[in-house]
Write a protein that holds these residues in place. Structure first.
Motif, PDB file in Angstrom:
ATOM      1  N   VAL A 106       0.882  -1.305   0.103  1.00 49.68           N
ATOM      2  CA  VAL A 106      -0.106   0.012  -0.168  1.00 49.68           C
ATOM      3  C   VAL A 106       0.746   1.371   0.038  1.00 49.68           C
ATOM      4  CG1 VAL A 106      -1.908   1.347   1.228  1.00 49.68           C
ATOM      5  CG2 VAL A 106      -1.962  -1.285   1.281  1.00 49.68           C
ATOM      6  N   THR A 107       0.458   2.286  -0.709  1.00 46.25           N
ATOM      7  CA  THR A 107       1.444   3.578  -0.794  1.00 46.25           C
ATOM      8  C   THR A 107       0.038   4.600  -0.543  1.00 46.25           C
ATOM      9  OG1 THR A 107       0.788   3.829  -3.275  1.00 46.25           O
ATOM     10  CG2 THR A 107       2.675   2.724  -2.821  1.00 46.25           C
ATOM     11  N   LEU A 115      -3.730   4.335  -1.218  1.00 42.08           N
ATOM     12  CA  LEU A 115      -4.559   3.883   0.265  1.00 42.08           C
ATOM     13  C   LEU A 115      -6.054   3.917   0.245  1.00 42.08           C
ATOM     14  CD1 LEU A 115      -4.133   3.290   3.180  1.00 42.08           C
ATOM     15  CD2 LEU A 115      -4.086   5.584   3.643  1.00 42.08           C
ATOM     16  N   GLN A 142      -4.107   3.033   7.019  1.00 38.00           N
ATOM     17  CA  GLN A 142      -3.102   3.643   7.397  1.00 38.00           C
ATOM     18  C   GLN A 142      -2.114   2.974   8.232  1.00 38.00           C
ATOM     19  OE1 GLN A 142      -4.842   7.319   9.398  1.00 38.00           O
ATOM     20  NE2 GLN A 142      -5.043   8.189   7.358  1.00 38.00           N
ATOM     21  N   LEU A 182      -0.287   0.569   6.054  1.00 39.80           N
ATOM     22  CA  LEU A 182       0.777   1.470   5.363  1.00 39.80           C
ATOM     23  C   LEU A 182       2.068   1.815   6.156  1.00 39.80           C
ATOM     24  CD1 LEU A 182       1.836   3.291   2.640  1.00 39.80           C
ATOM     25  CD2 LEU A 182       0.364   5.188   3.890  1.00 39.80           C
ATOM     26  N   ASP A 225       4.032  -1.355   6.501  1.00 35.80           N
ATOM     27  CA  ASP A 225       4.715  -1.673   5.101  1.00 35.80           C
ATOM     28  C   ASP A 225       6.162  -0.644   5.012  1.00 35.80           C
ATOM     29  OD1 ASP A 225       2.842  -3.772   4.697  1.00 35.80           O
ATOM     30  OD2 ASP A 225       1.825  -2.391   3.335  1.00 35.80           O
TER      31      ASP A 225
END
Length: 210
Positions: free
Chosen positions: A92-93, A97, A145, A148, A151
């Protein structure tokens, strides 16, 4: 004594084998009931936690799907789970998102819908599954979030990413830093001289005034 006929043999065999057959049938039925109860437990857990997809209960139930929902009858369930799992495994970026979060909700809804059909829960449609759930405001976004952040942290710790840093280079900050470094160097030099040359420390005793 006359010999028994074939029908008489079959009757005797039926009488002897009936209890054994009954026991085997009961075992088969118990196994099927237990298997269905485990599937229902997974379904209920996922339904109850669909608003909190990062909870331990939710993740644990997902990991049991492959084990319990096997066979051609549950093929649609397994296919829906594979698609959902593939999406959950994607990186996920910040840019994707919001879209990722919305898509995971749709895929989970499809999975639960197929599970409901396979377990003969006919009163659940996709809209009911997706909308009729209580979750605190922003809970889904917070979970996305958190994923994210995890990650990105994994990337940094594994050397695949880096942390961006901003250095304040204004004149006042530079001057303060230089003054601080100068004082630290002077203290280190004085301390070194005292230890190497065995110089005494100047100590002043101050008496308290009565």
């Amino acid at each position: 004594m006359s010999a028994l006929t074939t029908n008489e043999y079959l009757q005797i065999l039926a009488v002897i084998s009936s209890p054994i057959i009954a026991i085997q049938v009961d075992k088969i039925l118990d196994t099927r009931r237990s298997s269905k109860n485990r599937k229902i437990e997974i379904f209920k857990t996922l339904m109850a936690t669909r608003g909190s997809s990062l909870s331990f209960e939710h993740v644990g139930a997902l990991n049991r799907i492959d084990l319990e929902f096997s066979g051609n009858r549950y093929k649609k369930v397994i296919d829906a789970w594979k698609e959902y799992f593939d999406l959950l495994s994607q990186q996920v970026t910040p840019e994707n998102l919001a879209a990722w979060s919305e898509k995971t909700g749709d895929y989970l809804t499809t999975l639960l819908y197929e599970m409901a059909l396979s377990l003969n829960y006919q009163n659940f449609d996709r809209v009911t599954i997706k909308r009729n759930v209580y979750a605190p405001s922003g809970h889904k976004q917070d979970e996305a979030q958190n994923k994210l952040i995890k990650d990105l942290l994994v990337k940094v710790l594994s050397g695949q990413g880096s942390l961006s840093m901003e250095i304040d280079n204004d004149d006042e900050t530079i001057e303060k830093n230089q003054e601080y470094m100068k004082n630290q160097i002077e203290i280190q030099q004085l301390t070194k001289e005292h230890y190497l040359n065995e110089k005494p420390w100047n100590i002043r005793v101050v008496k308290d005034k009565d």
